[in-house]
Design a protein around this motif. Structure first.
Motif: not given
Lengths: 400, 328
Positions: A18, A20-21, A40, A63-66, A136, A139, A180, A183
């Protein structure tokens, strides 16, 4: 020439990572070895370093995608050079496992629309806040006199769903957005606490012998190996040896059944800035005290510097959490699944205890074992603590 | 109790008179300090009260009478030297920089030089290039000298008393355009410590750090900014040395934007030092580069329209601050 940036495989069985940034923005100059992005896996968050010098260009990793391992997510090009057009622009399609070779899409078309102009300026305060709030900056749209990204822009971007709010100047000073690691810690402990049936067994231990043994070995090991052994090191060594006799507590609760381990990979909980990580000393049951001390110091230093590798935190079979240095008398710890138990260690402090019918002052330490009741029961846990107390009473018997 | 209002000049005179009454060692030496009361009439009436032995007129000889004062201070008096125009400190440099500033250090603390040099700064008086400069940065550069820049009648009285009571040399710069400025001044004997900045106005969006008469300029600009919805904080360091770094840095951290104003030359000037202190101390809390505003790097012109253009004004400070704060 252009170098591709691909989603790396950091673990044997890893299929996707994933994103992350991005630590760099489109158009930024990067130097080989500099942190380029964060990813990640299911075990850790990792920094990925640039593999070449040049300009970051043609970013397709969102960012955020697998993203499947091996897929190109950006390029590092020479100044003025255009990034090559990838045949397979699957980055924008999440979970695109089966690669299709058919449609060639220009990179520019598949790249996420950059909201910040390439090379947009960012104020020192905004940069610091972005890091603290996990925003990030690529963006974020800058509102400074020259389009600079300012602190208020980052705060607006960080405020969950409040973006549309008209109260642009509302300061989110009292809301801390977890890092992260923070979280992950929140997710893992919640999962463990709500699904693993914990129970706790506590025992007070006389640490006179342990202190004496450490005193005896301290100078010797410092001379031969250049390292000062700590109480934690002794506990790691003794506990891992005792665990060999109690495989239920050195096991993993998995769907097919309980896996009993014949080796002890000892996790040691280490407090870092934004949470706690458990780094692993593999095969602690056979390692010498000096080896354990060296490995523990190495992982502790790297944990605090944020430089742990996935292997450093993988495959622990048991965990020790020592809060003695914080003068905690005793506490209960949360198990890290699939492990079956965790030992919580309090401080060693002089207490009045009964010795042969008379009050005496002894250095005492309270150990609390948290166990998964699907794996072990109270009697089993008590027997383990009994053996551990025995080993602590005569440490030389277990270690020499 | 309603406070009295005095002009800046009256506040300076009152501080001197009170100190001279309190301590017979305090005396005044300089050009036109007695019957003339200086061209700015700051000292009017003092020779009448304290006599010509304690308010001493000298020939035009700045190097000479400054040296006399250094010696007098080392041997028991507490002289207040009057250098009519700050431009003339050039003539006193050896006495101040090599003698007064060094005596305490080089004698291992045996000698003290409890003297004050009062002088002026500030342009826009149509006094031309040799009578309009603000050269306080020069003394601020030298270890062993303390430099005071009062911005209000209240500060002038309290700071001058502290300067006179200090055991080593203090240079006290008065803006010659501020002598008629009025403000509340208590009648009682009060002092203001050196090295303590004063937040003259509290605000949230931008900090205007200003010295001497630039404080008044900054306060005027803050009113203009308020009309635009921009809340400006005005911080007056009051002394360039010792310097209250913490108050400057705290304000910069609070507002994230800073303009530093000083009437000296910008190049290698007081603004450079203050901006550096803020950049070092508040870098990660800044939303914009620290901006400096000072005298233009030219000899101050005699021509009124040209002279007015060389120094920051309420309008130019307002425009600079608005440009830093307004979204694009």
């Amino acid at each position: 020439m252009a170098f591709s940036v691909v989603m790396p495989a950091l673990e044997m069985a890893q299929e996707t990572g994933k994103l992350i940034a991005w630590r760099k923005k489109e158009g930024d100059r990067v130097t080989k070895g500099e942190p380029l992005l964060e990813i990640e896996t299911d075990k850790a968050v990792m920094e990925v370093e640039a593999t070449a010098d040049g300009i970051l260009a043609g970013i397709t990793g969102i960012v955020g995608s697998d993203i499947p391992v091996g897929q190109t997510i950006a390029w590092i090009v020479s100044p003025g050079e255009k990034p090559p057009v990838e045949k397979d622009a699957g980055a924008s399609a999440p979970a695109a496992r089966g690669k299709t070779e058919s449609h060639a899409v220009p990179v520019a078309a598949s790249a996420p629309a950059p909201t910040a102009a390439a090379g947009a300026k960012i104020s020192p305060k905004a940069r610091r806040l972005a890091k603290e709030l996990g925003v990030d900056v690529a963006s974020v749209r800058g509102s400074g006199p020259g389009g600079e990204i300012l602190a208020s822009d980052v705060q607006t971007a960080a405020a969950p769903t409040a973006a549309a709010s008209t109260v642009a100047s509302a300061k989110s000073a009292n809301v801390e957005v977890p890092s992260t690691l923070g979280r992950l810690m929140a997710e893992r402990t919640t999962q463990s606490w709500t699904t693993v049936p914990h129970f706790f067994v506590t025992r007070d231990i006389d640490a006179t012998a342990l202190n004496a043994y450490r005193e005896k070995l301290l100078a010797e090991i410092e001379r031969t190996d250049g390292i000062r052994i700590t109480h934690t090191d002794l506990l790691v060594a003794l506990t891992s040896r005792v665990l060999l006799k109690h495989p239920q507590l050195n096991s993993s609760f998995t769907t097919p059944g309980i896996r009993l381990h014949d080796h002890v990979n000892m996790g040691v909980a280490i407090a870092v800035n934004d949470g706690v990580v458990a780094a692993v000393i593999p095969n602690a049951h056979t390692a010498s005290l000096a080896e354990i001390a060296k490995q523990r110091r190495d992982i502790a230093d790297r944990a605090r510097a944020g430089k742990l590798r996935p292997a450093d935190i993988a495959d622990a079979t048991f965990t020790i959490s020592n809060l003695g240095m914080y003068h905690v008398d005793h506490f209960t710890a949360i198990i890290t699944p699939p492990q079956a138990a965790i030992l919580a260690v309090g401080s060693i402090a002089d207490r009045v205890v009964a010795v042969e019918g008379k009050p005496a002052i002894r250095p005492m330490m309270t150990l609390t074992l948290s166990s998964d009741h699907r794996v072990a029961d109270g009697a089993r846990a008590a027997m383990f603590l009994n053996d551990l107390a025995e080993a602590l009473r005569e440490p030389q018997n277990s270690l020499r | 109790m309603p406070e009295r209002e005095l002009t800046f000049a009256q506040a300076v005179r009152e501080a001197l008179a009170e100190e001279m009454r309190r301590d017979s060692r305090v005396c005044i030496i300089g050009e036109d300090v007695a019957e003339a009361g200086t061209p700015f009439k700051v000292l009017s009436g003092l020779v009448e009260e304290f006599g010509a032995k304690r308010v001493v007129d000298t020939p035009i000889s700045e190097a000479g009478f400054t040296g006399v004062a250094v010696g007098a201070a080392m041997t028991g008096l507490r002289p207040v030297v009057d250098i009519m125009f700050g431009d003339f400190i050039t003539l006193t440099m050896d006495q101040m920089v090599n003698q007064a500033a060094k005596a305490h250090y080089m004698s291992g603390g045996h000698w003290k030089v409890p003297m004050v040099m009062r002088t002026t700064l500030g342009a826009t008086r149509r006094s031309a290039a040799q009578h309009s400069q603000s050269l306080h940065a020069w003394f601020s550069h030298v270890p062993g000298l303390k430099v005071v820049l009062p911005s209000t009648p209240f500060d002038a009285k309290g700071l001058l008393k502290t300067a006179i009571r200090d055991e080593n040399p203090v240079i006290f710069f008065e803006d010659k355009m501020m002598y008629k400025l009025k403000g509340p001044v208590p009648e009682d004997d009060y002092t203001i410590p050196l090295g303590v900045a004063d937040v003259k106005r509290s605000g949230d969006d931008i900090t205007l750090v200003a010295t001497s008469s630039m404080v008044q300029v900054a306060l005027g600009a803050a009113i203009l900014l308020e009309r635009e919805g921009i809340s400006a904080e005005v911080v007056d360091p009051r002394t360039t040395w010792p310097l209250d770094e913490k108050t400057l840095i705290d304000s910069a951290k609070k507002t994230s934007r800073v303009i530093v104003l000083d009437e000296g030359y910008g190049r290698y000037g007081v603004t450079a030092e203050l901006a550096a202190v803020i950049a070092e101390g508040a870098f990660y809390d800044l939303d914009a580069p620290v901006k400096r505003m000072g005298a233009m790097h030219v000899p101050i012109p005699f021509s009124p329209p040209l002279e007015d253009a060389t120094v920051p004004t309420e309008q130019t400070v307002f425009e600079a601050a608005r440009a830093m704060c307004k979204p694009s």
